[in-house]
Write an enzyme that holds these catalytic residues in place. Structure first.
Site, short mmCIF file in Angstrom:
data_model
loop_
_atom_site.label_atom_id
_atom_site.label_comp_id
_atom_site.label_asym_id
_atom_site.label_seq_id
_atom_site.Cartn_x
_atom_site.Cartn_y
_atom_site.Cartn_z
CB CYS I 34 -0.90 0.00 1.24
SG CYS I 34 -1.85 1.51 1.42
CG ASP I 41 -2.88 -3.80 -0.48
OD1 ASP I 41 -3.57 -4.10 0.51
OD2 ASP I 41 -2.74 -2.63 -0.86
#
Lengths: 129, 129, 129, 129, 129, 129, 129, 129, 129, 129
Positions: I34, I41
């Site tokens: 992120c 992620d």
């Protein structure tokens, strides 16, 4: 390869010490590297434990897990190492760690490691119909 | 029919010898031939074992399995033979091999074979609720 | 109603007699007739056994099962009868037959029958985590 | 509220009395009324039993179940009542009735009731791998 | 933070006191707040118990559960607290509460708590094949 | 091989002739014989149709299907033949028959046949989000 | 690398030539070799076609598929090649071949190839609600 | 057999009249009687509609459905009848009713009925990838 | 943040250029960071395309995907960026990329991006019943 | 009842404005209150949209959704209201909101609402085989 990650693991006091109960934590997003090839490995971890004096704090556990992202580890070794870190920290009555690795070479590997506090007796399980 | 395959199986030292733990290996792509008709047979293998001094190296296991591709074997015999090869190599505390063969003649056959090291006691399993 | 079917069941020598192992055979296409109404009944059979000296040959088992197609049998009776035929033939250390009949009158019936060789002890099952 | 339904339950002689075996009957279409509000309740019943001298006849069981359609019963009470009717009729070695009621107020309730013939011993179950 | 909710829990007399049986209640719509962040938490609860003299009335249980909606509670603490409320009210022979919390930070947590009446023996479970 | 079965198919007047609607009938228990080998074949049939003046009566359809039990038919031919029988009887606005045969030789075969009344237009389907 | 396999494919006359209908054949046991590494590849094939004058005979199709077992082929090429063989043989009104290969390197590949007879129009599909 | 039930159906004003939107209502607990045999029938209903000026009130719909519990109806007729009642009441832009009846005689029947307001055009559906 | 990864993507000539066909590639092990928080992620990617002159080589695609492991990217941006890289390289007739991100904050996000070669017409799809 | 929640919704610039693509957001943890009874309602929301100039920021969406927790809303009205808030904020080319409410009174309700930018044309979808 040094991992200072385990120092980051935090605990909080078990809120119900008079009773043996189970905490089950599923972590689908574990990733590390293959120490031979440097290629990424992925696994889903399942930690189950009966706490004694402390419980593991979830946010610190999440950060601890993230630290493996850029480290190289073999399947059998890393599962036992995480287990050793958690046991050292929590001194739980019982703990089991299951690491279900994603397919490599058409083969799916899972490693399961357990620890039992000396002298702790698993109460006879009640099997309701 | 001679199978030099088993010599290719390789091992590495168990990284956590002080603890009984489980290694579970699923191999969905096993194929051999029917010794009567020469027709291909397919199976999914599941190997589960508690290592003693050594673990099986996954790449060599993959190659070992591939060697059955052009050999003729009956269901019951080949499952026990792979079991015998693995037990001879790993001398595990415990091992179980499940071979789930694909349908033939509208019938689905599974063969399950186990080996236990003499003197090894399965620790009382902890059944968490 | 006579059933010469069981004579057709054939065996072959157990290829690994020194070890207790499991053979599991699923037969989704069993059909017979209701002895009261003559209407077809359908079931999925599951045979599980630990062989002693012989194993059942799959093709003959398939033919044996087909013989029930035009015979009338009650659920509870036919399950036990097939069991008796297999036990008489195989003299297995252990056998279990599960017959899961398809719905009739909004009701689903399953019958499960077991046989154990006198003196045979089920080895303590190893429950790996 | 009187229920003459149980008199309609019929039996037939157990066709294989020398062996303990299991009969499992799933009935997805049970419905009765809530005694407080008169609103319909729905459940799926599962009857499992080891017969002694007699088995329950399926058609009469279906009719017996239909009789509850216009009667008011609480969940816990009706499960035990059907159990008592079946036990009185069949005198089985063992019986278990599971009633899985459909959601009410966002809550799903299941009631499980068992009966064991005095002196009957559950044979040590054989757990095949 | 005070919770007068538990006073609202109501009971009714066990309709079949002579027999140990199981009541299983699944509640998919539990929600409370995180005491640290004030953010909502969601869980599915499963209560299983063997009643003694009384059973919990379902509508009051639904209302009791709703009371947690605007309260702050940690996972491990709230599971044990609901357990304590139910045990205090029902004095059951046995009870088990499973709280399966929805994912937070990529981690799924489940807490399982049990209570056994002193002196109550779990009858040897009958394991039908 | 003669099949007088189709004469047994019965109809009843369509209870709502002013509206095109769908009747969908799933028949999981179709069985016939292989005309080459005499071995049983099994299939699940799905009949979908838009009735015109008449609907097929379900009990007669069940009996009609049973008649195939002792007849030899190839997959492609028998699906089209049942279709022809139903179309001749019902003269439906539209009909589709799907026959999903069980595995033979490791191969799963499905045959789908459709019939449309000349001049009948499929109303533009409404696809709700 | 020569493949005489396609000569073995056999046909039989379409039993219902006046009607466009679908034949769907699922073959879960396709295997060939990687032309680069010689390692086995596995795939599930799905053939769907609308026959014109002939249908493919299933046993010959099974044998044709087996011939790929010891041949080296790339995913994209082998799918189109099987398609070309089938189209050359069957001259179908329409055909589609889907080859779903098993995971390699953590990646799952599927190849879908279609053929349409020049001038053949797909009848407007009837979408029943 | 008279059914005053439809008068009980109530409506409320559509809260967003300027937009075509879908309301989908699943009712898994429909039961009525077979008009021939008096035996209970069970079905799961699915109502989908695009409201015009009014929506159906859910509690009154529940009560309306309960009224069929003691009435005799054929599958095809009762589906269309409920449809007619709802259409008369709601005058919706579009409505579809799917009645999925539980198995009878080994056969599963579903009836689907639709209604479209004259002049109403189904907006071209947006199919997002 | 620079990504030299796309230069590593390799192609091979389309082995069947005369026919429009589909290649579907599922990649369950995508991970990036992120850009706001640096937290990992995870996503499952699905690439579907109709090749023109070249196909993407799978091993280079795997390596290309690995390069995102230590880069920061927003969901919507990274999906379109991978799409742009692939379109620039392959110049496909059509391509679609679906990125299904794992849950964050109790919310599951999926992004789907498509590209169509100017002038390319999607052949009318054949929808077989 | 006033809801200042919508002011909290935030946006960020669409990172790829030259291309129509889909953003799909699943929110399994929506809860509000029944305006009649004050009882909690639960739903799973699915938002799908094609962005124009801006995208919705996920964290603000999460907070916006939480604001409904203590508000009373009817199913049909709240779905359309959230839709109106999102459309007002995002001015998307297309948006669809699906709200799947949990069971109440044995009935499951889903509401689906769509919005299309005037003049926006859904590109003909490419349906790959």
């Amino acid at each position: 390869m040094s991992t200072p990650a385990s120092k980051n693991l935090e605990t909080f006091p078990n809120p119900r010490t008079g009773r043996d109960y189970t905490i089950r934590i599923r972590i689908p997003e574990f990733t590390c590297l293959c120490p031979k090839t440097g290629q990424p490995d992925f696994a889903e971890l399942l930690l189950e434990y009966v706490p004694d004096q402390v419980c593991v704090e979830l946010k610190s556990l999440k950060l601890y897990i993230w630290n493996y992202r850029s480290e190289g580890h073999f399947h059998e070794a890393v599962t036992n190492r995480i287990m050793d870190d958690l046991v050292g920290l929590l001194q739980p009555k019982f703990a089991r760690l299951t690491a279900e690795f994603k397919v490599r070479g058409g083969i799916y590997t899972t490693v399961v490691s357990e620890h039992r506090q000396p002298g702790w007796e698993n109460p006879t399980p009640v099997s309701l119909p």
